[in-house]
Design a protein around this motif. Sequence first.
Motif, PDB file in Angstrom:
ATOM      1  N   LEU A 489      28.899  11.053 -54.972  1.00 18.78           N
ATOM      2  CA  LEU A 489      28.919   9.668 -55.336  1.00 18.78           C
ATOM      3  C   LEU A 489      29.262   8.819 -54.158  1.00 18.78           C
ATOM      4  CD1 LEU A 489      29.587   7.613 -57.558  1.00 18.78           C
ATOM      5  CD2 LEU A 489      31.994   8.316 -57.231  1.00 18.78           C
ATOM      6  N   LEU A 490      29.660   9.430 -53.178  1.00 15.13           N
ATOM      7  CA  LEU A 490      30.052   8.310 -51.966  1.00 15.13           C
ATOM      8  C   LEU A 490      29.115   8.769 -50.765  1.00 15.13           C
ATOM      9  CD1 LEU A 490      33.830   8.550 -52.016  1.00 15.13           C
ATOM     10  CD2 LEU A 490      32.433   7.030 -52.983  1.00 15.13           C
ATOM     11  N   PHE A 492      25.854   7.115 -49.007  1.00 11.89           N
ATOM     12  CA  PHE A 492      25.591   5.882 -48.995  1.00 11.89           C
ATOM     13  C   PHE A 492      24.160   5.743 -49.653  1.00 11.89           C
ATOM     14  CE2 PHE A 492      22.272   5.175 -45.930  1.00 11.89           C
ATOM     15  CZ  PHE A 492      21.880   6.375 -45.463  1.00 11.89           C
ATOM     16  N   ILE A 496      23.567   3.006 -52.831  1.00 16.51           N
ATOM     17  CA  ILE A 496      22.523   2.271 -52.895  1.00 16.51           C
ATOM     18  C   ILE A 496      21.699   2.323 -54.041  1.00 16.51           C
ATOM     19  CG2 ILE A 496      20.028   1.721 -51.883  1.00 16.51           C
ATOM     20  CD1 ILE A 496      21.354   2.147 -48.900  1.00 16.51           C
ATOM     21  N   LEU A 498      22.628   3.351 -56.920  1.00 19.59           N
ATOM     22  CA  LEU A 498      23.671   3.014 -58.124  1.00 19.59           C
ATOM     23  C   LEU A 498      23.373   1.536 -58.216  1.00 19.59           C
ATOM     24  CD1 LEU A 498      27.022   4.834 -57.663  1.00 19.59           C
ATOM     25  CD2 LEU A 498      25.671   4.904 -59.615  1.00 19.59           C
ATOM     26  N   PHE A 499      23.200   0.953 -56.960  1.00 26.97           N
ATOM     27  CA  PHE A 499      23.334  -0.728 -57.044  1.00 26.97           C
ATOM     28  C   PHE A 499      21.749  -0.933 -57.633  1.00 26.97           C
ATOM     29  CE2 PHE A 499      26.768  -1.443 -53.936  1.00 26.97           C
ATOM     30  CZ  PHE A 499      27.326  -2.219 -54.766  1.00 26.97           C
TER      31      PHE A 499
ATOM     32  N   VAL B 385      22.714  -6.576 -50.083  1.00 27.26           N
ATOM     33  CA  VAL B 385      23.980  -5.591 -50.007  1.00 27.26           C
ATOM     34  C   VAL B 385      23.503  -4.345 -49.564  1.00 27.26           C
ATOM     35  CG1 VAL B 385      25.814  -4.639 -51.202  1.00 27.26           C
ATOM     36  CG2 VAL B 385      25.680  -7.052 -51.183  1.00 27.26           C
ATOM     37  N   ILE B 389      24.139  -2.176 -46.428  1.00 24.55           N
ATOM     38  CA  ILE B 389      24.866  -0.746 -46.465  1.00 24.55           C
ATOM     39  C   ILE B 389      23.894   0.259 -45.797  1.00 24.55           C
ATOM     40  CG2 ILE B 389      25.408   1.023 -47.843  1.00 24.55           C
ATOM     41  CD1 ILE B 389      26.001  -0.894 -49.959  1.00 24.55           C
ATOM     42  N   LEU B 472      33.704  -2.000 -51.837  1.00 24.20           N
ATOM     43  CA  LEU B 472      32.814  -0.672 -51.521  1.00 24.20           C
ATOM     44  C   LEU B 472      33.295  -0.044 -50.405  1.00 24.20           C
ATOM     45  CD1 LEU B 472      30.016   0.258 -52.810  1.00 24.20           C
ATOM     46  CD2 LEU B 472      28.973  -0.676 -50.467  1.00 24.20           C
ATOM     47  N   MET B 475      36.475   1.537 -51.620  1.00 25.69           N
ATOM     48  CA  MET B 475      36.257   2.738 -52.340  1.00 25.69           C
ATOM     49  C   MET B 475      35.825   4.022 -51.513  1.00 25.69           C
ATOM     50  SD  MET B 475      32.775   3.375 -55.340  1.00 25.69           S
ATOM     51  CE  MET B 475      31.682   3.743 -54.005  1.00 25.69           C
ATOM     52  N   VAL B 476      34.972   3.865 -50.190  1.00 29.57           N
ATOM     53  CA  VAL B 476      34.803   4.784 -49.503  1.00 29.57           C
ATOM     54  C   VAL B 476      35.947   5.389 -48.629  1.00 29.57           C
ATOM     55  CG1 VAL B 476      33.836   5.141 -47.172  1.00 29.57           C
ATOM     56  CG2 VAL B 476      32.395   3.970 -49.075  1.00 29.57           C
ATOM     57  N   ALA B 589      33.518   3.066 -58.651  1.00 28.32           N
ATOM     58  CA  ALA B 589      31.884   2.900 -58.522  1.00 28.32           C
ATOM     59  C   ALA B 589      31.042   2.044 -59.550  1.00 28.32           C
ATOM     60  CB  ALA B 589      30.963   4.149 -58.030  1.00 28.32           C
ATOM     61  N   ILE B 592      32.375  -1.613 -59.333  1.00 30.52           N
ATOM     62  CA  ILE B 592      31.650  -2.545 -58.276  1.00 30.52           C
ATOM     63  C   ILE B 592      30.042  -2.707 -58.791  1.00 30.52           C
ATOM     64  CG2 ILE B 592      31.011  -2.432 -55.906  1.00 30.52           C
ATOM     65  CD1 ILE B 592      33.282  -0.508 -55.333  1.00 30.52           C
ATOM     66  N   VAL B 593      29.519  -1.911 -59.339  1.00 30.43           N
ATOM     67  CA  VAL B 593      27.987  -1.847 -59.483  1.00 30.43           C
ATOM     68  C   VAL B 593      27.937  -3.183 -60.678  1.00 30.43           C
ATOM     69  CG1 VAL B 593      25.885  -1.087 -60.460  1.00 30.43           C
ATOM     70  CG2 VAL B 593      27.218   0.220 -58.784  1.00 30.43           C
ATOM     71  N   PHE B 596      29.648  -6.622 -59.646  1.00 30.48           N
ATOM     72  CA  PHE B 596      28.764  -7.502 -58.904  1.00 30.48           C
ATOM     73  C   PHE B 596      27.706  -8.165 -59.562  1.00 30.48           C
ATOM     74  CE2 PHE B 596      25.709  -7.222 -55.277  1.00 30.48           C
ATOM     75  CZ  PHE B 596      26.036  -8.487 -54.586  1.00 30.48           C
TER      76      PHE B 596
END
Lengths: 668, 668
Positions: A489-490, A492, A496, A498-499, B385, B389, B472, B475-476, B589, B592-593, B596
Motif C-alpha cells: 500500500l505504501l 510510492f 500514485i 491510488l490517486f 501531486v 511524489i 501523505l 501516512m508514510v 490512504a 487522502i485520495v 483530496f
Amino acid sequence: MENNENMPTEIYFCLAVSITALFFAGFLAWRIKKQPVTDKKADQLSRVIKEGAMAFLNREYRILFVFVLIIAALLYYFLSPKTALAFLAGAFLSGLAGQIGMRVATLANVRTAEKLNKDLRTGLNVAFNSGSVMALSVVGLGLLGITILYLVFREPVVIYGFGFGASSVALFARVGGGIYTKAADVGADLVGKVEKGIPEDDPRNPATIADNVGDNVGDVAGMGADLFESYVDSIIAAMVIGAVVAVGERGIFLPMLLAAGGIIVSLISNLFVKLGSARAGSGKNPSTGSGQGILNRGIWIATILMAISGYGLVKYLGFGSSVFYAFLSGLLAGLSIGLVTEYFTSHKYRFTRRVAQAAQTGAGTNIIAGFALGLTSTIIPVLIVCLAIFLAYQWSQLFGIAIAAVGMLSTLGVTLATDTFGPVADNAAGIAEMAGLGQKTRQRAEDLDAVGNTTAAIGKGFAIGAAALTALVLMVSYGQAVKLPFIGLLDFKVIIGLFLGGLMPFVFSSFALQAVGRAAMAMVEEVRRQFKSIKGIMTGQAEPDYNKCIDISTKAALREMILPSLLSILVPVLVGFLLGPAALAGLLAGSIVAGFLLAVTMANSGGAWDNAKKYIETGQLGGKGSDAHKAAVVGDTVGDPFKDTAGPSLNILLKLMAIVALIIAPLL
Amino acid sequence: MENNENMPTEIYFCLAVSITALFFAGFLAWRIKKQPVTDKKADQLSRVIKEGAMAFLNREYRILFVFVLIIAALLYYFLSPKTALAFLAGAFLSGLAGQIGMRVATLANVRTAEKLNKDLRTGLNVAFNSGSVMALSVVGLGLLGITILYLVFREPVVIYGFGFGASSVALFARVGGGIYTKAADVGADLVGKVEKGIPEDDPRNPATIADNVGDNVGDVAGMGADLFESYVDSIIAAMVIGAVVAVGERGIFLPMLLAAGGIIVSLISNLFVKLGSARAGSGKNPSTGSGQGILNRGIWIATILMAISGYGLVKYLGFGSSVFYAFLSGLLAGLSIGLVTEYFTSHKYRFTRRVAQAAQTGAGTNIIAGFALGLTSTIIPVLIVCLAIFLAYQWSQLFGIAIAAVGMLSTLGVTLATDTFGPVADNAAGIAEMAGLGQKTRQRAEDLDAVGNTTAAIGKGFAIGAAALTALVLMVSYGQAVKLPFIGLLDFKVIIGLFLGGLMPFVFSSFALQAVGRAAMAMVEEVRRQFKSIKGIMTGQAEPDYNKCIDISTKAALREMILPSLLSILVPVLVGFLLGPAALAGLLAGSIVAGFLLAVTMANSGGAWDNAKKYIETGQLGGKGSDAHKAAVVGDTVGDPFKDTAGPSLNILLKLMAIVALIIAPLL
C-alpha cells in the motif's frame, strides 16, 4: 475440446437450466406479443417509440461492431485466439440480451397501458412479464455463454474475455444510453415544461417520444447490460479463484451451480409474483402499495429459496458451511443495499422530505440538502459492503469474497425483472397520457409508475453495490494474476496509482455531466426550432417531427461517449505498462473506492431531488406551482444526469478498468 | 535536556530566524495599530467586527481548552509526558498565531478602507502588512516550537505531539470557523438580498456584521491554523524520516534549516511586495491588475530565492543534488497547484465563463456546469501531486517525498500573507460600503477585494494540495512507525480500511453542509424576527442587534462541530484497535485520495459559481437582475458552503486522522 469425453453432470445441469430460462423468456415474450393492441393512437405511439429505440440500438451496434472487432483483433494478436473468441461471445450475448429486452419492453409498454384499462393486476402482469423476459435472457445467456466456454476451453481464466466482451457492450449501453435518455429528458423539460408550460409526456412536445425512447435505452438496455456484466464477471472471477483454492473442478463448479440454482429460484419467484398479483387483482381496489408488496414478496421469496438451495449446492460439492456463510453474506448484502437506497430516496421517509422542506427557502438550499443527503447515504452501503467482505473473508478468504459476489447476483433473474418493470411502467404512463386513454387508466398508470420508480431506485442501488463488489473481486483476481509476491500500500507507485484511480470516477462523471449538458442544448434548440417553424404544433393540428429529436439524441450520445470510453480502456493500459503492475492494482483500488462513493452520492442525491419534487406535487408544502415546487424542479434538473447518467456510468467504469487490467495482466 | 552541552549551530540559527520573524511581525502589527482611524462610523463598525471576532475566538478557545486538556491527559496516561507536553505546546502556539492574526486583521480592515481614500497603494500595503503579520507569526511560532521541542527532547517522533496539538486548533478554527462564516453569509443573503432586496454589506441587515466577522473567523484564523498544521507536520515528518535515512543529525536538521531559510526568503519577498506596491502607487491610476501583479511577483521572487537557498542548504549539510531536486519538485508543485485553481475559478478564463453561460438556461444547468467544472478541475492538481511524489521518490525515496512537502510549504511566510490579504480586503470593502466612505474609496475597495478573491482562491488550492501532501507524508511515516514488514494493498482488512477511509470525507462534508444549512436557518429566523420586531430598521432610524446574530453563529458553529470532530478522532482509533494497524493504513490512504478529490471538487465548483455570478454582475449575459443572474445566485448559494466550509474542512480531516494514527501507532 480437451477433456470432452468426461463431461461432468454439473455442466449438463448448467446448460439445461440456462436453456430452460431462455425458453421461458421466449414463452413470456410470445405471450406479450400475441396480446392485441386496440387503441390506434396508443399503437402508433408505441411503434414510434419502438422504432426510435431500435434505431438507437442499431446505430449503437454498428459502432460497437467496429469497436468489438478492433479489440478482438488486438486480443487475438497480443494474447490468444481463445481470449478473442471469448470476448466476441461476451459481446454478442450481451448485445443479444439487450436486443431482446428492448424489443419486449417496447412491445409491453403499450399493452401494459391498455390492460390497465381493465385493472391494475393485468397491467402489472404484462409489465412484470416483460421485465422477466429481460432478466431471464440476461441470466440465461450469461450462464449459457460461460458454460459453453468452459466446456470448450476448460480454462476459467480465458473466460475473462467473455466478461470483457460484456463490458464493452455495457459501456455503450450504459454510458451512451445514459447520455441519450437525459439529453432527451432535460431537453424535453426545458422547453416543454419551462418555456411552453405544457405537461410532461405531452404529444405536442417534439422531444417527448425521444424521452420515452430514452427510458428504454437507458433503463432497460443500459441496466441490463450493466448487470449482465456484473453477473458474468462475478461468476468467472469465482471460478478462477475457485480453481486455485479447491482440489479438482469443485471450486469451478460451485459458482456455476449457484448461478444455475439462482435461475431456478428466479423462475419459481417469478411465478409467485404472478400468483400474488392474481390474488391482489381479485380485490376490488388493488392499491399501489400492494403492487409494491407483490414485487417485494417476489424478492424476499427468491432470497429465502436461494439461501436454502445455496446451502444444498455448497454441501453437494463437498464444501464446508463456511463457504455457504460467505455466499449468504453476499446474498443479504445485495438485498439490504437496495432497500437502503429506497429509504434514502423515497419521499415516504424523512430524508427526502427534508430535501423537500429545504426547497421552501429556495433552489440553493434544496440543492445543498439533496447533495448532503447523497453524501450521507454512502454510509450504510459502504458499511454493508465492508461487512460482507469482512465476513466472507473470515469464512473463506478470497474465495469467500468471490462467492459473496456470486451470492449478491444470484437472484438477478428476479431482481432485474423488478428493475426493468420500472421503465416499462413509466412508458405505459406516458402512452396512456399521450393517447388520452381515459382518466381511470391514466390514474392506474401513474400508480404503476410510482411503484416502478421505487423498484428502479432499489435496482439502481443494487446495481452500484454489485458493480463495486464485482470490481473488487476482479481486482483481487488481478492481484493473483500478476503474481507479484506483494503489492505494498505504501509503495510510492501504488500511491500514485491510488490517486489516479480515484481521479478516474471524478473525471468520468464530469464527462458524463457535460455530455448531457451539450446534448440537451442541441435538443433544446431543435425543439425550439420545431415550435417556431412547424405551425399548429401547440394547437395539436400539426404533428411535430419526433424522429428528428430521436436522431439528435442518438448522434449526441454516441459522439459524447467516445472520449470517456477510450480513457477508461487506455488509462489502465498506460498505468500498467508505464508504472507497472503494482501501480495498476492501486489504480483499481482507488477507482473502486472513489467510484463507489461517488456513484452512490450521485444516484441517491438525484433520486432524492426527484422524489422531493414529487412529494411537493402531491400537494405538500404548497404543491405544484408554488415557489417550493419551482425550487424542487431545479433540484430535479440537476439530479437527472446525476442519477441516470453519471452515477450509473461509474458502475461500468469500475468493472471495465478492472477487467482490462485482468486481460493485460499476462503481458505486464 | 539530554545532550544539551553540544548544541549545534543549526539549532541556534533556527531559533534566531524564528524569533526574527516574530519581531518583524510585531513591528508590522505595531505600525498598523498606530495608524489613526478618522471616520467615526467606520471605526465603530470595525470595533463591532473585532469584538464579534474575538468573542467567537474566546468562546471557541474556552471549549478548545477543555478539549485540549482531556487529550493531553490521555496522551500523558497512555503514551508519554513528553508527547503530552509537545501536544500542549502545539495547541498553544497555533492558538496564539490565530489570536495574533485575527487581532491584526480586524485592526487592518478599517485602516485599509481609510487608506484607500488616498490611493490604492497605501491600502494594499496595510492589508498586505496584516497578512504578513499572520504569515510570519505562523511560520515563526511553528519553527520556534519545533526547534525548542527538539532542543529539549532530541527525539523527532515526540514532536508529532506538537503537530497533533496544531491539528486540534485547526479543527476548531477551520471547521467551526467554516460553519460560522457561511451560516452568517447565507443567513444574511437569504433575508437581505432575496427577501428584502437590500444590497450586500448593508448596515440595515442585522447579520451583516456577523458576515464580516465570519470572513476573519473562517478565512484568517481558519486558513492560518490549517496551514500552521501542514507547515509543522511536514517539517516534523521530514525530521522523523530524516533521522532514519541519514547518519547523525543531518537528516533532522535539513527540514528545519529549509524552514528557516524559507522564513528569511519570506521576509525578503515581503519587502519586495512593499517596494513593488510603492512603485505601482506612484503611477497615476494603479489598476487592479497591477495589484495582483505585485502579489504574484512576491510569490515568484520567493520561489526563485527559495530554490537558490534550498540548494545551498542541501549542499551545506552534505546531501547530494538529488535531495535538492526532491525539494524543488515540492516547491514547484505548490506554486503550480495554486495557479491552476485560479485558472479554473477565475472568470478571466473560459471554464468559469461557461458556467456563467449555463446560467442563461436556468439554475439547474448552472449547477450542473459548475459541478462538472469542479470534478474536471481535479485532474491537474492530482497529476501535479502524483508527479511531485514520483520525482521526489525517484530522487530520494521516502525522505524525498517528505522533503518535497517541506518544499511546498517553505515559502508559507509569503504565500499565507497573500491569502490573508483576501479577507482583510473583503472586510475593508464591507466597511467602506457600510460607513459610506465615498464613491472613489468604495470603488478602490472593490478593486482590492477582487484581487483578494483571486489570492484567496489560489490560497485555497494551495492549502488543499499542502494538506494532501502533508497527510501523505504522515501516512508514510505511520507506515514506518507501526513496523509492519508489509502492508498489502489486497489484504482484505486494508481494503476495508480503504473503503472506510474513502467514506470519511463524504460523511464529513455532508455534516459540514448540513451544519451550515441548520445554522443558516437559525440566522434567517433571527434576521426576520429583527426586521419584524425592531421598527425603523429598514429606514435606518433604528439599529439592528448585530450581537445577537454574532451570538447565533458562534453557538451554532461550536455546537455543530462536535460530532464531526469526534468522528475524525474516534474512527482512526477504532479502526486501529479493532481492525489492526494495516487497516488503519488503508483508512488513511482512502481518506487522502477521496478527501483530496472531494475537497478540490467542492472548492473549485464553489469558486466557479461565485465568479460566474460576479462575471454576470460585470454586465455580461444580461447583467445584474437578469434571469441568468438569478440562476447564478442559486449557484453561489450552493457554492458558499462547498468552498468555504465543506471543502476546507477536509484538509483538516485528512491530516487529523493521519496524525491520530501516528500518535496511537506505538500502542497498536
